[in-house]
Scaffold this motif. Structure first.
Motif, PDB file in Angstrom:
ATOM      1  N   LYS A  31       0.700  -1.364  -0.093  1.00 22.42           N
ATOM      2  CA  LYS A  31       0.089  -0.042  -0.023  1.00 22.42           C
ATOM      3  C   LYS A  31       0.722   1.218   0.020  1.00 22.42           C
ATOM      4  O   LYS A  31       0.669   2.420  -0.634  1.00 22.42           O
ATOM      5  CB  LYS A  31      -0.907  -0.018   1.140  1.00 22.42           C
ATOM      6  CG  LYS A  31      -2.097  -1.022   1.032  1.00 22.42           C
ATOM      7  CD  LYS A  31      -3.100  -1.088   1.996  1.00 22.42           C
ATOM      8  CE  LYS A  31      -2.718  -1.197   3.381  1.00 22.42           C
ATOM      9  NZ  LYS A  31      -3.454  -1.250   4.771  1.00 22.42           N
ATOM     10  N   LEU A  32       1.874   1.202   0.822  1.00 23.96           N
ATOM     11  CA  LEU A  32       2.688   2.275   0.815  1.00 23.96           C
ATOM     12  C   LEU A  32       3.499   2.561  -0.613  1.00 23.96           C
ATOM     13  O   LEU A  32       3.857   3.727  -1.151  1.00 23.96           O
ATOM     14  CB  LEU A  32       3.863   2.329   1.916  1.00 23.96           C
ATOM     15  CG  LEU A  32       3.567   2.195   3.430  1.00 23.96           C
ATOM     16  CD1 LEU A  32       4.504   2.166   4.291  1.00 23.96           C
ATOM     17  CD2 LEU A  32       2.689   3.630   3.331  1.00 23.96           C
ATOM     18  N   PHE A  33       3.889   1.414  -1.333  1.00 22.57           N
ATOM     19  CA  PHE A  33       4.496   1.461  -2.443  1.00 22.57           C
ATOM     20  C   PHE A  33       3.657   2.161  -3.771  1.00 22.57           C
ATOM     21  O   PHE A  33       3.903   3.113  -4.449  1.00 22.57           O
ATOM     22  CB  PHE A  33       4.909  -0.042  -3.138  1.00 22.57           C
ATOM     23  CG  PHE A  33       6.044  -0.567  -2.395  1.00 22.57           C
ATOM     24  CD1 PHE A  33       7.197   0.312  -2.326  1.00 22.57           C
ATOM     25  CD2 PHE A  33       6.012  -1.684  -2.021  1.00 22.57           C
ATOM     26  CE1 PHE A  33       8.323  -0.524  -1.806  1.00 22.57           C
ATOM     27  CE2 PHE A  33       7.252  -2.229  -1.497  1.00 22.57           C
ATOM     28  CZ  PHE A  33       8.441  -1.463  -1.431  1.00 22.57           C
ATOM     29  N   VAL A  34       2.331   1.971  -3.678  1.00 22.21           N
ATOM     30  CA  VAL A  34       1.296   2.364  -4.334  1.00 22.21           C
ATOM     31  C   VAL A  34       1.016   3.813  -4.162  1.00 22.21           C
ATOM     32  O   VAL A  34       1.207   4.698  -5.120  1.00 22.21           O
ATOM     33  CB  VAL A  34      -0.065   1.569  -4.269  1.00 22.21           C
ATOM     34  CG1 VAL A  34      -1.018   1.982  -4.887  1.00 22.21           C
ATOM     35  CG2 VAL A  34       0.017   0.057  -4.678  1.00 22.21           C
ATOM     36  N   ARG A  35       0.987   4.222  -2.913  1.00 29.43           N
ATOM     37  CA  ARG A  35       0.928   5.434  -2.686  1.00 29.43           C
ATOM     38  C   ARG A  35       2.139   6.342  -3.180  1.00 29.43           C
ATOM     39  O   ARG A  35       1.847   7.606  -3.743  1.00 29.43           O
ATOM     40  CB  ARG A  35       0.836   5.889  -1.046  1.00 29.43           C
ATOM     41  CG  ARG A  35       0.771   7.180  -0.488  1.00 29.43           C
ATOM     42  CD  ARG A  35      -0.266   8.250  -0.873  1.00 29.43           C
ATOM     43  NE  ARG A  35      -0.194   9.731  -0.504  1.00 29.43           N
ATOM     44  CZ  ARG A  35      -0.186  10.130   0.519  1.00 29.43           C
ATOM     45  NH1 ARG A  35      -0.978   9.474   1.413  1.00 29.43           N
ATOM     46  NH2 ARG A  35      -0.241  11.502   0.662  1.00 29.43           N
ATOM     47  N   TYR A  36       3.239   5.963  -2.931  1.00 31.33           N
ATOM     48  CA  TYR A  36       4.243   6.582  -3.495  1.00 31.33           C
ATOM     49  C   TYR A  36       4.305   6.711  -4.865  1.00 31.33           C
ATOM     50  O   TYR A  36       4.785   7.770  -5.501  1.00 31.33           O
ATOM     51  CB  TYR A  36       5.493   5.852  -2.928  1.00 31.33           C
ATOM     52  CG  TYR A  36       6.853   6.542  -3.229  1.00 31.33           C
ATOM     53  CD1 TYR A  36       7.181   7.877  -2.798  1.00 31.33           C
ATOM     54  CD2 TYR A  36       7.879   6.010  -4.122  1.00 31.33           C
ATOM     55  CE1 TYR A  36       8.491   8.487  -3.044  1.00 31.33           C
ATOM     56  CE2 TYR A  36       9.081   6.645  -4.322  1.00 31.33           C
ATOM     57  CZ  TYR A  36       9.291   7.999  -3.865  1.00 31.33           C
ATOM     58  OH  TYR A  36      10.520   8.540  -4.339  1.00 31.33           O
ATOM     59  N   ALA A  37       4.079   5.705  -5.355  1.00 26.70           N
ATOM     60  CA  ALA A  37       4.089   5.603  -7.106  1.00 26.70           C
ATOM     61  C   ALA A  37       3.266   6.625  -7.447  1.00 26.70           C
ATOM     62  O   ALA A  37       3.426   7.507  -8.482  1.00 26.70           O
ATOM     63  CB  ALA A  37       3.707   4.299  -7.592  1.00 26.70           C
TER      64      ALA A  37
END
Length: 574
Positions: free
Chosen positions: A194-200
């Motif tokens: 979820k953090l990866f998606v938000r950052y992307a």
């Protein structure tokens, strides 16, 4: 001049010099007291050292812990500070902090966007001493959405890049735990995803992640509050000198020759003097003794406010136990030379990590606080040291900026930052450590680690130390033999994350002269004010906790004093 208002007015009720936590808090408290306020920042970004800090805020007996059903005792907190500071204790200053700290938290939650959450378990650094607490006293700012700052987001000082992933993705302690376990636990893998998606998604529109945690959340929330209240923050405006009339401070002169007047008060909150090489050398004896010393504080923090105040008679305290908030620093090679990295809490306490000097001997308990670790270096005359671990430890926990598995680490070997040896003897040869003593040290440590008791320094012997270890490792969360080659080492030096020595003030934050008289119209808070801990470092957040609290005290008192002055003037005219 960068700004988010066109240009400063020539006069305000109160001007704040410095845009860290202390300065922005003083401005917000004064504004809520009815004053016309402006903030002036030397740097091209606002946020100061707060924006690059860990963001911990130490407030004993705070309302967040009480609401969660936790109890604390202010007298015990006072005793803890008193034991830490010894003969340097300033009772009035400490009492003022303990009384106003909980008030500050309530004020922030009610009047600003700075919202807190408490750490249920976060032991004071000397958790085995009288008055220490195991949790509740440390607060963090709630995660902040930097997108709320809109076009001002680019003016917020960015975090230290080595504390982010992929060049701008921030993680807090909770996130780090998940990332370290994402290959072993589905829940952690989902959190990381979820953090990866938000950052992307962020990187489609921003130069870095907008999910702000740690000190970024503190600075971001305070700045958002100031912007919402139309308190201007002018960047690239440096203090040149203070303007004095009739014995009182009535404004300041800028670096480009302008004059900014203050009808009631000037507040100094520029972050101390960590970037002033000459002043550091004067008050840090280990530098005289030959130590290289590095700071993690922003370059604009050169002590200009302290120098300006001294030039008009202010008292600068140089008698603290330590001049800085110490931290061990390693130097990461890059295209521009080397950049400092602080070894705060992620590596030294972990099982399988030891620190040795060039003679190959351990010299301190590796699991103590970063401040105490460097104190050990200074007291033992260790100008440089090495953090050492084996392959298993490196891949499980990482070492400094070297990330644990599955992150690659060979780039650090290529640059020479991370040293490697197929055996302890080879590692000693690569690093220049005395081989025979080093091998003997590791063997002795390994024998202790197998039974879970460090006979030499007691690593893992307090609640604070085991808190930073690996709770799943037994019998001691901080001890494991170094026995899985190859072996690795990183060179470290003494450093700091800020300075403790500052201007003498009274309990209201008013700056004092050399005879302990108040200098009218001049206040100080944050690291421009002498630390109420007098160079001791009893817990996480003992910089930001007093910074926010005395910023609140200064702003509130300045507004009250201005109101009393106005009422007196009206009475005189009637």
């Amino acid at each position: 001049m960068s700004k988010y208002q066109d240009s400063p007015d020539s006069e305000y009720d109160l001007v704040v010099i410095g845009s860290g936590a202390a300065g922005m808090t003083a401005a917000l408290a004064a504004h809520c007291g009815g004053m016309k306020v402006a903030i002036f920042e030397k740097d091209s970004h606002f946020g100061g050292s707060t924006a690059v800090s860990g963001g911990a805020i130490w407030i004993p007996d705070n309302p967040k812990m009480r609401a969660a059903g936790m109890n604390d005792n202010r007298d015990e907190a006072y005793d803890y500070i008193a034991n830490e500071t010894g003969e340097l204790l300033k009772p009035g200053m400490v009492r003022a902090f303990l009384e106003a700290g909980p008030e500050m938290v309530g004020f922030m939650e009610e009047k600003t966007h700075l919202k807190f959450e408490h750490r249920a378990f976060s032991p004071d650094y000397h958790s085995d001493r009288p008055g220490a607490a195991l949790g509740g006293r440390v607060l963090d700012a709630k995660t902040f959405d930097g997108r709320l700052l809109k076009n001002k987001f680019t003016l917020l000082k960015p975090p230290i890049s080595d504390f982010t992933l992929f060049g701008g993705m921030m993680l807090n302690r909770f996130d780090i735990g998940h990332f370290m376990n994402m290959t072993r636990r589905p829940a952690s893998a989902w959190h990381a995803f979820k953090l990866f998606v938000r950052y992307a998604r962020d990187r489609l529109f921003y130069s870095r992640g907008t999910r702000l945690v740690l000190g970024q959340a503190v600075a971001g929330r305070l700045a958002y509050s100031a912007i919402e209240k139309d308190i201007p923050i002018f960047t690239e405006v440096a203090l040149a000198s203070l303007k004095v009339e009739d014995g009182g401070v009535v404004g300041f002169n800028t670096n480009d020759g302008r004059e900014i007047l203050a009808r009631h008060a000037v507040v100094l909150a520029t972050g101390g003097f960590p970037a002033n090489d000459d002043l550091r050398k004067m008050v840090m004896p280990h530098i005289h003794a030959g130590s290289r010393h590095y700071t993690m504080s922003p370059k604009p923090a050169t002590g200009a406010a302290i120098t300006a105040a001294e030039s008009i008679g202010a008292q600068f305290i140089k008698t603290n136990r330590h001049a800085g908030y110490w931290a061990p620093i390693s130097l990461i090679p890059d295209r521009r030379g080397e950049r400092p990295f602080p070894h705060l809490f992620l590596d030294r306490a972990k099982p399988g990590v030891i620190a040795v000097n060039s003679d190959g001997r351990r010299f301190v308990n590796e699991a103590v606080s970063y401040h105490d670790f460097v104190t050990g270096m200074i007291e033992e005359g260790v100008h440089e040291a090495w953090l050492v671990c084996d392959h298993q430890t490196l891949r499980k926990y990482g070492l400094g900026p070297v990330r644990p598995f599955p992150a690659p680490f060979k780039g650090h070997l290529r640059t020479g930052y991370l040293k490697k040896g197929a055996s302890l003897k080879e590692l000693a040869e690569v690093t220049g450590i005395s081989s025979e003593c080093f091998i003997e040290t590791v063997h002795r440590f390994n024998n202790d680690a197998r039974v879970g008791t460090d006979q030499e320094f007691g690593k893992g012997s307090t609640d604070y130390q085991t808190y930073l270890g690996d709770p799943e490792h037994r019998p001691n969360p901080c001890l494991k033999p170094l026995e899985k080659p190859p072996f690795y080492a990183i060179r470290i030096y003494p450093g700091d994350i800020g300075t403790t020595m500052g201007l003498a003030t009274d309990e209201k934050g008013r700056v004092l002269d050399k005879k302990d008289n108040v200098i009218p119209g001049l206040y100080a808070c944050g690291n421009d004010m002498n630390s109420i801990m007098a160079g001791a470092y009893p817990s996480a957040g003992i910089t930001l906790g007093p910074a926010l609290t005395f910023g609140y005290i200064v702003g509130r008192y300045a507004a009250e004093a201005a109101g009393a002055s106005k009422n007196l003037s009206k009475s005189d005219n009637s």
